[in-house]
Design a protein around this motif. Structure first.
Motif, mmCIF file in Angstrom:
data_model
loop_
_atom_site.group_PDB
_atom_site.id
_atom_site.type_symbol
_atom_site.label_atom_id
_atom_site.label_comp_id
_atom_site.label_asym_id
_atom_site.label_seq_id
_atom_site.Cartn_x
_atom_site.Cartn_y
_atom_site.Cartn_z
ATOM 1 N N ILE A 17 0.990 -1.280 -0.097
ATOM 2 C CA ILE A 17 0.105 0.114 0.128
ATOM 3 C C ILE A 17 0.887 1.434 -0.004
ATOM 4 N N LEU A 18 1.950 1.125 0.650
ATOM 5 C CA LEU A 18 2.637 2.511 0.827
ATOM 6 C C LEU A 18 3.737 2.734 -0.590
ATOM 7 N N ALA A 19 4.123 1.789 -1.124
ATOM 8 C CA ALA A 19 4.626 1.829 -2.465
ATOM 9 C C ALA A 19 3.550 2.560 -3.615
ATOM 10 N N LEU A 20 2.331 2.519 -3.240
ATOM 11 C CA LEU A 20 1.413 3.060 -4.409
ATOM 12 C C LEU A 20 1.496 4.666 -4.213
ATOM 13 N N LEU A 21 2.183 5.080 -2.909
ATOM 14 C CA LEU A 21 2.384 6.537 -2.934
ATOM 15 C C LEU A 21 3.834 6.908 -3.165
ATOM 16 N N SER A 22 4.626 5.830 -2.778
ATOM 17 C CA SER A 22 6.079 6.027 -2.906
ATOM 18 C C SER A 22 6.592 6.272 -4.264
ATOM 19 N N ALA A 23 6.242 5.497 -5.138
ATOM 20 C CA ALA A 23 6.364 5.417 -6.598
ATOM 21 C C ALA A 23 6.368 6.718 -7.293
ATOM 22 N N PRO A 24 4.995 7.222 -7.193
ATOM 23 C CA PRO A 24 4.900 8.519 -7.828
ATOM 24 C C PRO A 24 5.444 9.768 -7.367
ATOM 25 N N LEU A 25 5.617 9.733 -5.967
ATOM 26 C CA LEU A 25 6.056 10.883 -5.164
ATOM 27 C C LEU A 25 7.537 10.569 -5.502
ATOM 28 N N GLY A 26 8.164 9.598 -5.370
ATOM 29 C CA GLY A 26 9.463 9.509 -5.873
ATOM 30 C C GLY A 26 10.063 9.789 -7.010
ATOM 31 N N CYS A 27 9.256 9.621 -8.355
ATOM 32 C CA CYS A 27 9.415 10.277 -9.462
ATOM 33 C C CYS A 27 9.529 11.652 -9.325
ATOM 34 N N LEU A 28 8.494 11.990 -8.657
ATOM 35 C CA LEU A 28 8.512 13.620 -8.793
ATOM 36 C C LEU A 28 9.420 14.281 -8.083
ATOM 37 N N VAL A 29 10.066 13.415 -6.933
ATOM 38 C CA VAL A 29 11.097 13.943 -6.196
ATOM 39 C C VAL A 29 12.413 14.138 -7.309
ATOM 40 N N LEU A 129 -3.848 -1.432 9.359
ATOM 41 C CA LEU A 129 -4.005 -1.411 7.600
ATOM 42 C C LEU A 129 -5.059 -0.307 7.474
ATOM 43 N N PRO A 130 -6.308 -0.079 7.949
ATOM 44 C CA PRO A 130 -7.371 0.901 7.553
ATOM 45 C C PRO A 130 -6.668 2.232 7.340
ATOM 46 N N MET A 131 -5.919 2.692 8.586
ATOM 47 C CA MET A 131 -5.450 3.963 8.736
ATOM 48 C C MET A 131 -4.391 4.235 7.915
ATOM 49 N N LEU A 132 -3.597 3.188 7.759
ATOM 50 C CA LEU A 132 -2.415 3.345 6.750
ATOM 51 C C LEU A 132 -3.004 3.391 5.305
ATOM 52 N N ALA A 133 -3.854 2.540 4.964
ATOM 53 C CA ALA A 133 -4.610 2.699 3.499
ATOM 54 C C ALA A 133 -5.218 4.186 3.390
ATOM 55 N N GLY A 134 -5.893 4.586 4.432
ATOM 56 C CA GLY A 134 -6.661 5.947 4.528
ATOM 57 C C GLY A 134 -5.600 7.009 4.136
ATOM 58 N N SER A 135 -4.338 7.037 4.856
ATOM 59 C CA SER A 135 -3.489 8.219 4.752
ATOM 60 C C SER A 135 -2.923 7.971 3.260
ATOM 61 N N VAL A 136 -2.771 6.912 3.010
ATOM 62 C CA VAL A 136 -2.143 6.548 1.483
ATOM 63 C C VAL A 136 -2.875 7.037 0.331
ATOM 64 N N VAL A 137 -4.365 6.911 0.502
ATOM 65 C CA VAL A 137 -5.332 7.413 -0.367
ATOM 66 C C VAL A 137 -5.240 8.918 -0.249
ATOM 67 N N VAL A 138 -5.454 9.447 0.656
ATOM 68 C CA VAL A 138 -5.270 11.018 1.068
ATOM 69 C C VAL A 138 -4.360 11.578 0.181
#
Length: 271
Positions: A17-29, A129-138
């Motif tokens: 789940i975390l990788a769903l945000l880290s990948a595009p964010l890393g590209c933008l970095v 997991l629900p809080m982590l998933a919610g944070s990643v979705v946001v």
């Protein structure tokens, strides 16, 4: 096997789940050339956690406070006589030292220092997991909102200004999302390795792709492979999950780089 899966499954799912945000964010970095800033902010999460534990506040408040201080400090320290990368390196090492000092001397978290530094996904369970998933979705939603402006700034800042995009405002938006990611990723890979989780998949993808869309998709695949092999590797090798994940990502990067360089040499020799 059932006992193993009860430990591994939530850890692997959390990392995925975390990788769903880290990948595009890393590209933008990479595109915004902010890898050093990401590293400084990642080190700052340790100080944020330490202050939160010392003042008995939620961890997010401590991380948010330190992130604001880091951004303001960088604005105040902006000086044409000082190289930006050197300033960020100084800020990063200062934050790391202050975080370790506060954590070990002013709180009762001494036993958890390794976990804060290198992460431990295996401590997560299904209830987390629900809080982590919610944070990643946001985070993904906010990133999608600022994405067009960020891409324009990364491509041609002067043209973006003409189109009415405010660089400093967009930079602050991006820093805010990055700070939120650092807070969420702390348990996965620890403050020392957050920048590795961000940058390594994006770097590997850059060697394999030719368009931004391809780079994001490839970075996501690489991040998922790193998380999967890293979680299992941390159990087999009995090491911190963050170390295992980032080492796998580093191996993938260097292997890709060697193959890419070799292919380029063979093509050059064949001409």
């Amino acid at each position: 096997m059932g006992a193993w899966l009860s430990i591994i499954a939530p850890a692997w799912l959390a990392g995925s789940i975390l990788a769903l945000l880290s990948a595009p964010l890393g590209c933008l970095v990479l595109w915004r050339r902010m890898a050093f800033f990401a590293d400084a902010l990642a080190h700052g999460t340790l100080l944020g956690v330490a202050l939160a534990a010392w003042w008995q506040l939620p961890m997010g408040i401590g991380v948010a406070l330190v992130s604001v201080v880091v951004v303001l400090s960088l604005v105040l320290m902006d000086d044409e006589r000082l190289p930006a990368d050197a300033v960020l390196a100084v800020v990063a090492v200062t934050l790391l030292c202050l975080g370790l000092l506060t954590l070990t001397q002013l709180t009762d978290q001494q036993a958890n220092v390794l976990g804060f530094l290198f992460g431990n996904l295996l401590e997560l369970d299904w209830a987390d997991l629900p809080m982590l998933a919610g944070s990643v979705v946001v985070g993904i939603g906010l990133l999608a909102y600022i994405w067009p402006a960020q891409i324009k700034l990364a491509t041609h800042e002067a043209l973006a200004r003409i189109q009415g995009i405010h660089p400093m405002r967009q930079r602050l938006y991006f820093m805010g999302i990055l700070a939120g990611f650092c807070a969420v990723a702390l348990q996965a890979v620890g403050s020392l390795l957050i920048s590795g989780l961000l940058v390594l998949p994006a770097l590997t993808a850059r060697l394999l792709t030719h368009t931004p869309r391809q780079m994001i998709i490839t970075a996501l695949i690489v991040a998922q492979i790193g998380v999967t092999l890293g979680v299992w590797g941390s159990i087999w090798l009995d090491i911190q999950t963050g170390l295992s994940i980032v080492l796998i990502l580093a191996l993938l990067f260097f292997a890709t780089l060697i193959v890419s360089k070799t292919w380029q040499l063979l093509r050059s020799a064949g001409r």
